[in-house]
Design a protein around this motif. Structure first.
Motif, short mmCIF file in Angstrom:
data_model
loop_
_atom_site.label_atom_id
_atom_site.label_comp_id
_atom_site.label_asym_id
_atom_site.label_seq_id
_atom_site.Cartn_x
_atom_site.Cartn_y
_atom_site.Cartn_z
N ASP A 72 -13.63 -12.08 -5.60
CA ASP A 72 -13.76 -11.34 -6.86
C ASP A 72 -13.99 -9.86 -6.59
O ASP A 72 -14.73 -9.50 -5.68
N ARG A 73 -13.34 -9.03 -7.38
CA ARG A 73 -13.58 -7.59 -7.30
C ARG A 73 -13.85 -7.11 -8.72
O ARG A 73 -13.39 -7.72 -9.68
N LYS A 74 -14.53 -5.98 -8.81
CA LYS A 74 -14.74 -5.42 -10.14
C LYS A 74 -13.65 -4.39 -10.40
O LYS A 74 -13.61 -3.34 -9.75
N TYR A 75 -12.77 -4.74 -11.32
CA TYR A 75 -11.63 -3.87 -11.64
C TYR A 75 -11.98 -2.96 -12.81
O TYR A 75 -12.60 -3.40 -13.78
N MET B 1 -15.51 -15.93 -18.72
CA MET B 1 -16.96 -16.01 -18.84
C MET B 1 -17.64 -15.29 -17.69
O MET B 1 -17.17 -15.31 -16.57
N LYS B 2 -18.76 -14.64 -18.00
CA LYS B 2 -19.47 -13.91 -16.95
C LYS B 2 -20.26 -14.86 -16.07
O LYS B 2 -20.83 -15.84 -16.54
N LYS B 3 -20.29 -14.55 -14.78
CA LYS B 3 -21.07 -15.37 -13.86
C LYS B 3 -22.55 -15.11 -14.07
O LYS B 3 -22.95 -13.98 -14.34
N PRO B 4 -23.39 -16.17 -13.92
CA PRO B 4 -24.82 -15.93 -14.02
C PRO B 4 -25.28 -14.98 -12.90
O PRO B 4 -24.70 -14.96 -11.82
N ILE B 5 -26.33 -14.22 -13.20
CA ILE B 5 -26.85 -13.26 -12.22
C ILE B 5 -27.22 -13.96 -10.91
O ILE B 5 -27.02 -13.42 -9.82
N LYS B 6 -27.74 -15.19 -11.05
CA LYS B 6 -28.14 -15.97 -9.88
C LYS B 6 -26.96 -16.13 -8.91
O LYS B 6 -27.13 -16.06 -7.69
N LEU B 8 -24.39 -14.12 -8.63
CA LEU B 8 -24.10 -12.82 -8.02
C LEU B 8 -25.02 -12.59 -6.82
O LEU B 8 -24.58 -12.13 -5.76
N ILE B 9 -26.29 -12.95 -6.99
CA ILE B 9 -27.25 -12.76 -5.90
C ILE B 9 -26.90 -13.67 -4.72
O ILE B 9 -26.93 -13.24 -3.56
N ALA B 10 -26.51 -14.90 -5.03
CA ALA B 10 -26.14 -15.84 -3.96
C ALA B 10 -24.92 -15.32 -3.19
O ALA B 10 -24.88 -15.39 -1.95
N GLU B 11 -23.95 -14.78 -3.92
CA GLU B 11 -22.76 -14.22 -3.26
C GLU B 11 -23.14 -13.06 -2.36
O GLU B 11 -22.63 -12.92 -1.25
N ASN B 12 -24.05 -12.23 -2.86
CA ASN B 12 -24.51 -11.09 -2.08
C ASN B 12 -25.16 -11.56 -0.78
O ASN B 12 -24.85 -11.05 0.30
N ASN B 13 -26.01 -12.58 -0.88
CA ASN B 13 -26.69 -13.10 0.32
C ASN B 13 -25.68 -13.58 1.36
O ASN B 13 -25.85 -13.38 2.56
N LYS B 14 -24.61 -14.21 0.86
CA LYS B 14 -23.60 -14.76 1.76
C LYS B 14 -22.80 -13.63 2.42
O LYS B 14 -22.56 -13.64 3.62
N ILE B 52 -20.72 -2.67 -3.48
CA ILE B 52 -21.00 -1.88 -2.29
C ILE B 52 -20.92 -2.73 -1.02
O ILE B 52 -20.37 -2.29 -0.01
N VAL B 53 -21.42 -3.96 -1.08
CA VAL B 53 -21.32 -4.80 0.12
C VAL B 53 -19.84 -5.12 0.41
O VAL B 53 -19.40 -5.11 1.56
N ASP B 54 -19.06 -5.34 -0.64
CA ASP B 54 -17.61 -5.58 -0.47
C ASP B 54 -16.96 -4.37 0.19
O ASP B 54 -16.14 -4.51 1.10
N HIS B 55 -17.34 -3.20 -0.30
CA HIS B 55 -16.78 -1.95 0.24
C HIS B 55 -17.11 -1.81 1.74
O HIS B 55 -16.24 -1.52 2.55
N LEU B 56 -18.36 -2.08 2.07
CA LEU B 56 -18.78 -1.96 3.48
C LEU B 56 -18.06 -2.97 4.36
O LEU B 56 -17.70 -2.67 5.50
#
Lengths: 113, 222
Positions: A72-75, B1-6, B8-14, B52-56
């Motif tokens: 997923d990316r934020k577009y 539908m928007k993903k729950p914040i939880k 997003l945090i789990a994805e970030n950790n991974k 930002i983590v994706d960018h890095l």
């Protein structure tokens, strides 16, 4: 902060808007486009505060969705309000670009009265 | 539908695990600093942290370090990000505060409740005293969180992370709790007397546990 960064700060919003106006992009691609345009020493990170500010003003809209590569990316895409703002930035820039170029660059040809 | 914040945090950790050592330090300082701003919109915060983590990660694939792409002064960038993040709606902050308080109150009440049952003690509480204790405790909790976040902000970009502030916040909380307990003990009974019996306190505790659990579930779905 370098003079270049300071100078760019004010106009970066406009640069980001104009990239997003042309195509829907996510952060990394946006930073690549800016670099390709020649803004080489804009730190890539600086686009994120700009993107947040533009979203807050309602100039762009961000949406998380899958990218062709998978994750997923934020577009981001421009809103009608953003188009108006960009038009205004373009006009303002056109109005100051010429006199500033003359002021800062024209010293050699300046005639002394 | 928007993903729950939880999520997003789990994805970030991974994703964070995929960063190399140098980049992960750079990024985690950045993340801690930004997350320590509690009044900023949580979804917007987690979304920008993910971007930002994706960018890095993409930059890392091209052999570029975090410092090269995001600059030598991560704090300046982080401040710039924080400044432009929307603020969390007051309602959400308030509800989260209530949830935190309920959770703490629940654990205390259950423990005291079990002790009451164990000792076969019938208990009477006084509304005035109970309200005083809850109020004082809320103030202490706010103070402790404030101190903790302030210290976390100051320490985020400190290369030699001191863990002193964990001790400091812990001590403040302990001393504060003891002070409240002593005060409550010395205070004359006032307000309406409520007869709880042997099982009352435990019952109240269980209800509070249930409420705090439900509040947590609802918050995580947001």
């Amino acid at each position: 902060m370098s003079i270049r960064t300071q100078l760019l700060k004010g106009i970066l919003d406009g640069c980001v808007l104009s990239v997003i106006e042309k195509e829907v992009v996510y952060g990394y691609v946006l930073s690549q486009k800016l670099q390709q345009a020649g803004l080489k020493d804009v730190s890539e990170g600086t686009i994120y505060p700009v993107l947040l500010r533009l979203q807050k003003n309602g100039y762009i809209k961000g949406e998380m969705r899958p990218s062709p590569a998978g994750p997923d990316r934020k577009y981001y895409e421009i809103t009608p309000l953003g188009k108006e703002a960009l038009q205004e930035i373009k006009e303002q820039w056109a109005a100051i670009a010429q006199p500033i170029t003359v002021l800062l660059g024209g010293n050699q040809n300046e005639e002394t009265n | 539908m928007k993903k729950p914040i939880k999520t997003l945090i789990a994805e970030n950790n991974k994703k964070r695990k995929l960063l190399n050592e140098e980049n992960v330090t750079y990024y985690e300082n950045f993340l801690t600093y930004i997350r320590s701003h509690l009044f900023k919109d949580e979804r917007a915060t987690e979304e920008v942290l993910l971007e930002i983590v994706d960018h890095l990660l993409l930059a890392q694939e091209e052999g570029k370090s975090a410092e090269e792409v995001f600059g030598k002064n991560p704090k300046e960038l982080a401040d710039d990000v924080v400044e432009n993040l929307p603020t969390e709606p007051f309602r959400n902050i308030f509800v989260f505060g209530v949830e935190l308080m309920t959770t703490l109150l629940a654990s205390f009440t259950v423990v005291i409740g079990i002790m009451d049952i164990f000792m076969g003690q019938s208990k009477t509480i006084y509304a005035g005293n109970a309200l005083f204790i809850i109020g004082a405790f809320m103030a202490l909790l706010a103070l402790v969180i404030w101190i903790f976040m302030k210290m976390l902000k100051e320490d985020s970009f400190n290369p030699s992370k001191s863990k002193k502030f964990y001790v400091f916040t812990g001590l403040t909380f302990m001393i504060g709790s003891i002070a409240i307990a002593l005060l409550a003990n010395k205070m004359p009974a006032f307000g309406r007397a409520i007869e709880l019996g042997e099982y009352g306190m435990f019952g109240v505790g269980c209800v509070l546990v249930l409420i705090s659990f439900l509040m947590k579930k609802i918050r995580e779905q947001r």
